[in-house]
Scaffold this motif. Structure first.
Motif, PDB file in Angstrom:
ATOM      1  N   GLN A 184       0.671   3.889  -3.070  1.00  0.00           N
ATOM      2  CA  GLN A 184       0.270   5.267  -2.782  1.00  0.00           C
ATOM      3  C   GLN A 184       1.367   6.243  -3.192  1.00  0.00           C
ATOM      4  N   PRO A 209      -5.524   3.274   1.130  1.00  0.00           N
ATOM      5  CA  PRO A 209      -4.988   1.911   1.139  1.00  0.00           C
ATOM      6  C   PRO A 209      -6.026   0.882   0.695  1.00  0.00           C
ATOM      7  N   ASN A 224       0.823  -1.214   0.000  1.00  0.00           N
ATOM      8  CA  ASN A 224       0.000   0.000   0.000  1.00  0.00           C
ATOM      9  C   ASN A 224       0.854   1.260   0.000  1.00  0.00           C
ATOM     10  N   THR A 225       1.929   1.275   0.773  1.00  0.00           N
ATOM     11  CA  THR A 225       2.826   2.427   0.794  1.00  0.00           C
ATOM     12  C   THR A 225       3.386   2.685  -0.599  1.00  0.00           C
ATOM     13  N   ASP A 241      -5.412   6.135  -4.027  1.00  0.00           N
ATOM     14  CA  ASP A 241      -5.465   7.248  -3.082  1.00  0.00           C
ATOM     15  C   ASP A 241      -5.439   6.751  -1.644  1.00  0.00           C
TER      16      ASP A 241
END
Lengths: 287, 292
Positions: free
Chosen positions: B148, B156, B144-145, B154
């Motif tokens: 993003q 997670p 997710n990091t 936008d």
């Protein structure tokens, strides 16, 4: 005028041409298999107290915390004792059975062998439930011996398979001639069987150790105060929270696996190492 | 008894032959002693425990069993187990096939390094794997990091805890198991069959679809059955990476035994699991034998 190339040569050239493609096609699967596991390594070398990637500051805090924690040390020691006893029980019982079964020369030999292999196919949770109920009656739940007995049952098929494979290469004429020369059962065992099966016993013992040291489900069912194995502690901690210490533990476990595989390959070569591991390819006890 | 056999020609006379036969029989059954330790161990750690489980399961009675069939915990987990295992089997066998093919066809270096990595993944304990997938797939996890930061998403993606994380981890766990049966069929393929097809003008794709694939199908079937059997027994991965709604049959057994302390229902579910796995294992052994 040049002669047309032989069909086999064309085929070999085609093969060589498609080989890179086959290897490239396997890359997604390979990355999926390996990358997630490798992730724990960088995440363990953090200076902070939260798990992040990449760590905002590199350091050895996680390892210091891990080695300072009495709880981890105790469970690791407990697990080592459980696994050692389990290895002893499996090697002894399965080794003797693998030698004795062909000597019986009875019709149901294959059936007996299949029964000995049952723990490989049994869902571990079913075994765990039954063992929990039975050991409750014996009042050995939550004891080192109880967990070791349960683990040795899981380990027997591995030793049985490796020893049987080794015995299939042993010439029974050796046994017969030893006996006709007056060797008793013990001498035959000591001087004919044991040298032939020693490598198999050792690799079987290693497999049992790995199975036992990784086993969560049975150990979770029959654990008790003071009888918590290392995997059970890891399992319960992971359910609550991921700490850098857990990343450090995982990295050390991974390092142990990589080390033993590399040593195995250096000692025996890729093919024999894989063959030995694939012998135990029955289901994996730790899932 | 083997000694007596070799001495056999030396002894003459009916009585000694009979004595030898008696001794041989006694010696033969004396060999039962070799099996006693394993029998004792299995009695304590396998037979009696299973016996108690079977008895408890029957204590449930007809009414209890019909309750079980209307128990949404059980039916939900049974459905999850069938659906998840099927999906995992398909994906895992595809991935395993691609890896097995690369090990089979690759050069010496590719073969050695691929095999080593697969074996390392195979031997890595399931606990390290759940830690890894937890760290990778959680809301503030690596994936997710990364996504993003790249601006792909936008907020997670909610992968953990839940079915996505659980299934991804289970697929990763079973792929190495599926490689061995497929690879063992591939290495025994007769190269001349392929060469014959090629020399008759078949393209590499045609050779794969019409020659290699059909010939390796027994390995694929064995791998699929093995993976399915492993999936039906999963406990650790659903317990740590899934939500309560995603649990499988093995987790229901543990739930009833450890949390609800209802050993009859736990035993009944365990029996269902054993029967299913037993049937599948017999099928697997048939399929595996067919690959030899």
């Amino acid at each position: 005028m040049r002669k047309p190339p032989k069909p086999a040569l064309v085929a070999r050239r085609r093969r060589a041409a498609t080989t890179p493609l086959v290897v490239i096609l396997a890359m997604p699967a390979l990355l999926f298999l390996v990358l997630p596991i490798l992730l724990v390594i960088p995440m363990s070398f953090t200076a902070g107290h939260v798990v992040e990637f990449p760590p905002s500051a590199w350091g050895l805090t996680a390892y210091r915390e891990l080695f300072a924690d009495e709880g981890w040390r105790e469970t690791i020691m407990f697990s080592l004792k459980v696994s050692a006893l389990a290895v002893f029980l499996s090697v002894l019982t399965a080794g003797l059975a693998a030698i004795g079964l062909p000597r019986l020369r009875m019709r149901g030999e294959g059936l007996v062998a299949a029964v000995i292999l049952i723990p490989l196919a049994m869902p571990v949770v079913t075994l765990a439930l039954g063992i929990f109920q039975f050991f409750n009656q014996l009042q050995i739940n939550g004891t080192l011996v109880g967990i070791a007995i349960a683990h040795s049952v899981l380990g027997v098929p591995y030793v049985f398979l490796t020893v049987r494979a080794a015995l299939s290469k042993l010439d029974l004429a050796l046994v017969r001639s030893a006996m006709s020369l007056g060797a008793g059962t013990w001498s035959v065992f000591r001087w004919v069987y044991l040298p032939a099966i020693l490598p198999a016993l050792l690799s079987g013992a290693l497999l049992v150790f790995v199975v036992s040291f990784d086993e969560v489900v049975i150990a979770l069912f029959i654990s008790g105060p003071g009888a918590i194995t290392f995997p059970v502690k890891l399992f319960t901690e992971v359910q609550f929270n991921l700490s850098p210490a857990i990343m450090a533990v995982s990295t050390l476990l991974l390092a142990a696996v990589v080390l033993s595989v590399v040593v195995g390959i250096l000692l025996f070569g890729v093919r024999r190492t894989v063959y030995r591991i694939a012998l135990g390819d029955g289901g994996g006890a730790g899932r | 008894m083997m000694a007596l056999r070799t001495i056999g020609p030396d002894v003459s006379g009916q009585s000694s032959v009979r004595a030898a036969a008696v001794a041989a029989r006694r010696g033969r059954w004396g060999n039962l002693l070799w099996l006693l330790p394993v029998l004792a161990l299995y009695a304590a750690g396998l037979v009696l425990p299973l016996g108690i489980t079977v008895r408890r399961a029957f204590e449930l009675g007809a009414a209890g069993w019909s309750d079980l069939l209307h128990n949404s915990l059980f039916t939900g987990a049974a459905l999850n187990t069938v659906i998840d295992s099927t999906g995992i089997t398909v994906v895992a066998v595809l991935l395993a096939y691609s890896l097995a093919a690369a090990i089979w066809r690759g050069g010496a270096i590719a073969r050695a390094s691929l095999t080593t990595l697969v074996v390392i993944a195979f031997l890595t304990t399931v606990l390290v794997k759940i830690v890894a997938f937890n760290a990778l797939l959680r809301d503030n996890g690596v994936l997710n990091t990364l996504l993003q930061a790249l601006g792909v998403i936008d907020g997670p993606l909610h992968l953990f805890p839940g079915r996505p994380a659980m299934i991804v981890a289970m697929v990763q766990y079973v792929v190495p198991f599926a490689i061995f049966p497929i690879l063992s069929v591939m290495v025994r393929l007769d190269k001349r069959v392929e060469q014959a097809a090629e020399s008759l003008g078949a393209s590499p794709w045609h050779v794969f679809v019409h020659v290699v694939l059909p010939l390796t199908l027994p390995g694929v079937i064995a791998a699929a059955l093995l993976v399915f059997v492993i999936c039906t027994g999963f406990y650790v991965i659903p317990a740590t990476l899934g939500t309560p709604r995603d649990q499988l049959l093995a987790n229901v057994v543990a739930l009833y035994a450890l949390q609800l302390v209802d050993f009859r229902v736990a035993s009944a579910v365990a029996m269902v699991l054993v029967v299913v796995v037993g049937v599948l294992t017999v099928l697997y052994q048939r399929a595996e034998r067919a690959t030899r």
